[in-house]
Design a protein around this motif. Structure first.
Motif: not given
Length: 107
Positions: A15-22, A25-29, A34-37
């Motif tokens: 999982h740490s080698r997955n370059y799409m993690f960051i 994670a940023a999108f999920s945070l 964004i939905a509330a705004a």
């Protein structure tokens, strides 16, 4: 193969080698704010629409006309020709104000 025996399989290392993690994670945070705004903007637009309709229905015409006349009168005033008092001269101010300025400069 090394992965045939699942005792040696470590999903954290893969999982740490997955370059799409960051980005994921940023999108999920950011998804919830964004939905509330977006929801807040939609609600404010809807309330503005409803208040404009209520203003047209419930405010009498004579009140709207008097408001427009007062607004036009206030915009027609020339405020540059007013003789307003000048600001005080702080160089010749009382001792108390000078002491406050000295105390401000100490720190």
């Amino acid at each position: 193969m090394f992965f045939k025996n699942f005792k040696n399989f470590n999903p954290i290392r893969i999982h740490s080698r997955n370059y799409m993690f960051i980005p994921r994670a940023a999108f999920s945070l950011l998804r919830l704010p964004i939905a509330a705004a977006g929801t807040g903007l939609g609600v404010s637009a809807y309330l503005n629409y409803k208040l404009e309709n209520a203003k047209k229905e419930f405010v009498p015409d004579w009140l709207n006309e008097s408001l427009n006349n007062a607004n036009d009168y206030l915009q027609s005033l020339d405020l540059n020709s007013l003789n307003l008092p000048k600001t005080p001269d702080y160089d010749n101010s009382p001792i108390i104000i000078n002491d406050v300025e000295v105390l401000k400069n100490i720190h």
